[in-house]
Write a protein that holds these residues in place. Structure first.
Motif, PDB file in Angstrom:
ATOM      1  N   LEU A   1      32.998  34.074 -21.683  1.00  0.00           N
ATOM      2  CA  LEU A   1      34.077  34.539 -21.442  1.00  0.00           C
ATOM      3  C   LEU A   1      33.920  35.972 -20.470  1.00  0.00           C
ATOM      4  O   LEU A   1      34.065  36.295 -19.694  1.00  0.00           O
ATOM      5  CB  LEU A   1      35.095  34.720 -22.036  1.00  0.00           C
ATOM      6  CG  LEU A   1      36.053  33.402 -22.258  1.00  0.00           C
ATOM      7  CD1 LEU A   1      37.198  34.100 -23.249  1.00  0.00           C
ATOM      8  CD2 LEU A   1      36.955  33.181 -21.430  1.00  0.00           C
ATOM      9  N   ARG A   2      32.421  37.205 -21.418  1.00  0.00           N
ATOM     10  CA  ARG A   2      31.987  37.300 -20.576  1.00  0.00           C
ATOM     11  C   ARG A   2      31.253  37.591 -19.885  1.00  0.00           C
ATOM     12  O   ARG A   2      30.836  38.275 -18.609  1.00  0.00           O
ATOM     13  CB  ARG A   2      31.032  38.189 -22.071  1.00  0.00           C
ATOM     14  CG  ARG A   2      32.127  38.829 -22.825  1.00  0.00           C
ATOM     15  CD  ARG A   2      31.268  39.555 -24.148  1.00  0.00           C
ATOM     16  NE  ARG A   2      32.343  40.811 -24.880  1.00  0.00           N
ATOM     17  CZ  ARG A   2      31.872  39.766 -25.998  1.00  0.00           C
ATOM     18  NH1 ARG A   2      31.637  38.939 -26.608  1.00  0.00           N
ATOM     19  NH2 ARG A   2      33.134  40.738 -26.915  1.00  0.00           N
ATOM     20  N   SER A   3      30.442  36.438 -19.852  1.00  0.00           N
ATOM     21  CA  SER A   3      29.208  35.566 -18.707  1.00  0.00           C
ATOM     22  C   SER A   3      30.216  35.529 -17.824  1.00  0.00           C
ATOM     23  O   SER A   3      29.519  35.714 -16.296  1.00  0.00           O
ATOM     24  CB  SER A   3      28.303  34.182 -19.189  1.00  0.00           C
ATOM     25  OG  SER A   3      27.746  34.620 -20.486  1.00  0.00           O
ATOM     26  N   ARG A   4      31.120  34.277 -17.564  1.00  0.00           N
ATOM     27  CA  ARG A   4      32.158  34.446 -16.758  1.00  0.00           C
ATOM     28  C   ARG A   4      32.316  35.573 -15.608  1.00  0.00           C
ATOM     29  O   ARG A   4      32.230  35.480 -14.568  1.00  0.00           O
ATOM     30  CB  ARG A   4      32.920  33.220 -17.030  1.00  0.00           C
ATOM     31  CG  ARG A   4      32.405  31.680 -17.384  1.00  0.00           C
ATOM     32  CD  ARG A   4      33.885  31.190 -17.417  1.00  0.00           C
ATOM     33  NE  ARG A   4      33.575  29.803 -17.967  1.00  0.00           N
ATOM     34  CZ  ARG A   4      34.342  29.393 -18.661  1.00  0.00           C
ATOM     35  NH1 ARG A   4      35.609  29.520 -19.045  1.00  0.00           N
ATOM     36  NH2 ARG A   4      34.098  28.125 -19.420  1.00  0.00           N
ATOM     37  N   LYS A   5      32.926  36.448 -16.470  1.00  0.00           N
ATOM     38  CA  LYS A   5      33.435  38.185 -16.239  1.00  0.00           C
ATOM     39  C   LYS A   5      32.359  38.385 -15.201  1.00  0.00           C
ATOM     40  O   LYS A   5      32.652  38.838 -14.288  1.00  0.00           O
ATOM     41  CB  LYS A   5      33.893  38.620 -16.713  1.00  0.00           C
ATOM     42  CG  LYS A   5      34.900  39.909 -16.270  1.00  0.00           C
ATOM     43  CD  LYS A   5      35.429  40.728 -18.159  1.00  0.00           C
ATOM     44  CE  LYS A   5      36.511  42.461 -16.908  1.00  0.00           C
ATOM     45  NZ  LYS A   5      36.584  42.710 -17.812  1.00  0.00           N
ATOM     46  N   GLU A   6      30.917  38.857 -15.686  1.00  0.00           N
ATOM     47  CA  GLU A   6      30.246  39.651 -15.374  1.00  0.00           C
ATOM     48  C   GLU A   6      29.815  38.004 -13.655  1.00  0.00           C
ATOM     49  O   GLU A   6      28.952  38.959 -13.116  1.00  0.00           O
ATOM     50  CB  GLU A   6      29.142  39.370 -16.219  1.00  0.00           C
ATOM     51  CG  GLU A   6      28.985  39.973 -17.419  1.00  0.00           C
ATOM     52  CD  GLU A   6      28.108  40.401 -18.471  1.00  0.00           C
ATOM     53  OE1 GLU A   6      26.654  39.535 -18.469  1.00  0.00           O
ATOM     54  OE2 GLU A   6      27.956  40.966 -19.600  1.00  0.00           O
ATOM     55  N   GLU A   7      29.491  37.024 -13.885  1.00  0.00           N
ATOM     56  CA  GLU A   7      29.216  36.452 -12.780  1.00  0.00           C
ATOM     57  C   GLU A   7      30.286  36.716 -11.535  1.00  0.00           C
ATOM     58  O   GLU A   7      28.996  37.086 -10.592  1.00  0.00           O
ATOM     59  CB  GLU A   7      28.601  34.503 -13.409  1.00  0.00           C
ATOM     60  CG  GLU A   7      28.332  34.609 -14.024  1.00  0.00           C
ATOM     61  CD  GLU A   7      28.489  32.951 -14.233  1.00  0.00           C
ATOM     62  OE1 GLU A   7      29.035  32.415 -14.443  1.00  0.00           O
ATOM     63  OE2 GLU A   7      27.780  33.046 -15.022  1.00  0.00           O
ATOM     64  N   HIS A   8      31.835  36.605 -12.088  1.00  0.00           N
ATOM     65  CA  HIS A   8      32.246  36.724 -11.112  1.00  0.00           C
ATOM     66  C   HIS A   8      32.876  38.074 -10.380  1.00  0.00           C
ATOM     67  O   HIS A   8      33.308  38.808  -9.462  1.00  0.00           O
ATOM     68  CB  HIS A   8      33.476  35.776 -11.071  1.00  0.00           C
ATOM     69  CG  HIS A   8      33.423  34.663 -11.355  1.00  0.00           C
ATOM     70  ND1 HIS A   8      33.101  33.853 -12.530  1.00  0.00           N
ATOM     71  CD2 HIS A   8      33.778  33.676  -9.924  1.00  0.00           C
ATOM     72  CE1 HIS A   8      33.327  32.866 -12.322  1.00  0.00           C
ATOM     73  NE2 HIS A   8      33.875  32.067 -11.071  1.00  0.00           N
ATOM     74  N   GLY A   9      32.885  38.846 -10.902  1.00  0.00           N
ATOM     75  CA  GLY A   9      32.632  40.879 -10.842  1.00  0.00           C
ATOM     76  C   GLY A   9      33.936  40.837 -11.046  1.00  0.00           C
ATOM     77  O   GLY A   9      34.865  39.804 -11.463  1.00  0.00           O
ATOM     78  N   PRO A  10      34.201  42.003 -10.728  1.00  0.00           N
ATOM     79  CA  PRO A  10      35.743  43.111 -10.850  1.00  0.00           C
ATOM     80  C   PRO A  10      36.432  42.467  -9.849  1.00  0.00           C
ATOM     81  O   PRO A  10      35.901  41.882  -8.649  1.00  0.00           O
ATOM     82  CB  PRO A  10      36.032  44.260 -10.653  1.00  0.00           C
ATOM     83  CG  PRO A  10      34.245  44.378 -10.624  1.00  0.00           C
ATOM     84  CD  PRO A  10      33.661  43.298 -10.365  1.00  0.00           C
ATOM     85  N   LYS A  11      38.263  41.862  -9.546  1.00  0.00           N
ATOM     86  CA  LYS A  11      38.543  41.291  -9.320  1.00  0.00           C
ATOM     87  C   LYS A  11      38.991  42.105  -7.747  1.00  0.00           C
ATOM     88  O   LYS A  11      39.180  43.508  -7.779  1.00  0.00           O
ATOM     89  CB  LYS A  11      39.539  40.790  -9.134  1.00  0.00           C
ATOM     90  CG  LYS A  11      40.061  39.739 -10.059  1.00  0.00           C
ATOM     91  CD  LYS A  11      41.358  39.007 -10.971  1.00  0.00           C
ATOM     92  CE  LYS A  11      40.836  38.202 -11.421  1.00  0.00           C
ATOM     93  NZ  LYS A  11      42.392  37.370 -11.730  1.00  0.00           N
ATOM     94  N   GLN A  12      38.739  42.028  -6.445  1.00  0.00           N
ATOM     95  CA  GLN A  12      39.007  42.903  -5.062  1.00  0.00           C
ATOM     96  C   GLN A  12      40.149  42.636  -5.162  1.00  0.00           C
ATOM     97  O   GLN A  12      41.111  41.670  -4.880  1.00  0.00           O
ATOM     98  CB  GLN A  12      38.425  42.428  -3.679  1.00  0.00           C
ATOM     99  CG  GLN A  12      36.629  41.915  -4.558  1.00  0.00           C
ATOM    100  CD  GLN A  12      36.013  43.299  -4.301  1.00  0.00           C
ATOM    101  OE1 GLN A  12      37.210  45.032  -3.847  1.00  0.00           O
ATOM    102  NE2 GLN A  12      35.084  43.736  -5.162  1.00  0.00           N
ATOM    103  N   ASN A  13      41.274  43.942  -4.606  1.00  0.00           N
ATOM    104  CA  ASN A  13      43.138  44.253  -4.348  1.00  0.00           C
ATOM    105  C   ASN A  13      42.372  43.290  -2.984  1.00  0.00           C
ATOM    106  O   ASN A  13      42.112  44.479  -1.916  1.00  0.00           O
ATOM    107  CB  ASN A  13      43.313  45.753  -4.194  1.00  0.00           C
ATOM    108  CG  ASN A  13      42.822  46.005  -5.793  1.00  0.00           C
ATOM    109  OD1 ASN A  13      43.354  44.568  -6.821  1.00  0.00           O
ATOM    110  ND2 ASN A  13      42.895  46.530  -6.193  1.00  0.00           N
TER     111      ASN A  13
END
Length: 322
Positions: free
Chosen positions: A310-322
């Motif tokens: 889950l951490r790896s996926r979050k780092e790959e996609h980065g923070p969500k853009q508003n």
């Protein structure tokens, strides 16, 4: 008083039962600490120097009892370093002094003895070999306090004599070795068992017991220290693992929720949250039926891999853009 001094004081009180043993020990003492002096009339005198009062008394007694010649003992004080006393046992020029050299197998030449090694006739018996070893130690030996490093040594300025002393120890299955030290040759033993055997051969039985007691205490203390260090390392390992597991479980709780985990993993996570300080074995005992340590560890590893993905996926996609 050092352990060496205590040992020498004890050995100085040991007197051989046979004349051959007393001659062997006296020969070793003279070989280690003796010198020949020649006056203007080509008459010999014998000087033996030691820093130990008990050893000086022993040399004096052996010379008087064995040869009956006029013998002097003088005390001098060092002016440098430790400034301790130095004892000189001296046989002045007189008729019969040649008998000492003959009895001990020496020939006086210049200011020393022409025989470099051990006179073999003096150590033809086991009792004489032990006596010679005792005399050599009294003349130039030392032994470390057993609370420190294990080390016994005899220092001589003659390589042949050092080699003969090594062979003498090896005869009694003592693995002695020789090493150079400046202008000296050192015959030494390192192992505690070897030193104990050597003290026994020389007759230092009280020193042997003190050495053994100190060795046992030291070994026990070292063993306790090893156990404490091992327990501390295991405790640190357990604590670090528990902290890492809690971090992974909290991350999964915040991201997907524990209710999304399979039952076995959800139970493992809940038990860890309820018992943060418990070991894996203790956690396993909470199940019904109980789960082994390896089983709990397997579930915790699955939780860790899930959190890492889950951490790896979050780092790959980065923070969500508003």
């Amino acid at each position: 008083m050092s352990f060496s001094a205590v040992t020498k004081n004890e050995l100085a009180r040991v007197v051989g039962n046979k004349q051959c043993c007393r001659l062997a020990e006296l020969a070793a003492l003279i070989k280690m600490d003796g010198s020949v002096q020649i006056n203007g009339m080509r008459r010999f005198s014998l000087n033996i120097v030691t820093e130990n009062a008990a050893v000086a008394r022993k040399i004096f007694t052996l010379l008087k009892n064995q040869f009956g010649l006029a013998t002097e003992i003088m005390v001098r004080r060092k002016v440098r370093l430790r400034k301790n006393n130095v004892y000189l046992v001296r046989i002045p020029p007189q008729p019969g002094i040649d008998g000492i050299f003959k009895a001990l197998g020496f020939e006086a030449g210049g200011f020393s003895f022409t025989e470099e090694g051990i006179v073999k006739d003096l150590i033809s018996r086991d009792c004489c070999r032990k006596a010679y070893l005792r005399g050599a130690f009294l003349g130039g030996g030392s032994v470390n306090n057993p609370e420190g490093t294990y080390h016994l040594e005899i220092i001589t300025d003659n390589l042949r004599h050092a080699q003969d002393l090594t062979e003498l120890m090896q005869y009694f299955n003592l693995p002695a070795k020789v090493s150079p030290r400046k202008n000296w040759h050192v015959v030494y033993l390192k192992g505690s068992e070897q030193i104990i055997d050597c003290l026994n051969l020389m007759g230092a039985h009280s020193a042997l017991l003190d050495f053994e007691n100190a060795r046992i205490y030291k070994d026990m203390r070292n063993q306790v220290n090893r156990l404490v260090n091992c327990e501390t390392a295991n405790l640190n390992k357990t604590v670090n693992a528990a902290v890492r597991q809690l971090e992974n479980i909290k991350y999964l709780t915040e991201t997907i929720g524990l209710d999304k985990l399979p039952k076995a993993l959800r139970e493992a996570a809940e038990y860890r949250l309820e018992h943060p300080d418990a070991s894996l074995k203790e956690l396993g005992e909470l199940w019904d039926p109980p789960v082994g340590k390896s089983g709990v560890n397997h579930r915790m590893r699955k939780i860790e891999r899930m959190a890492e993905r889950l951490r790896s996926r979050k780092e790959e996609h980065g923070p969500k853009q508003n």
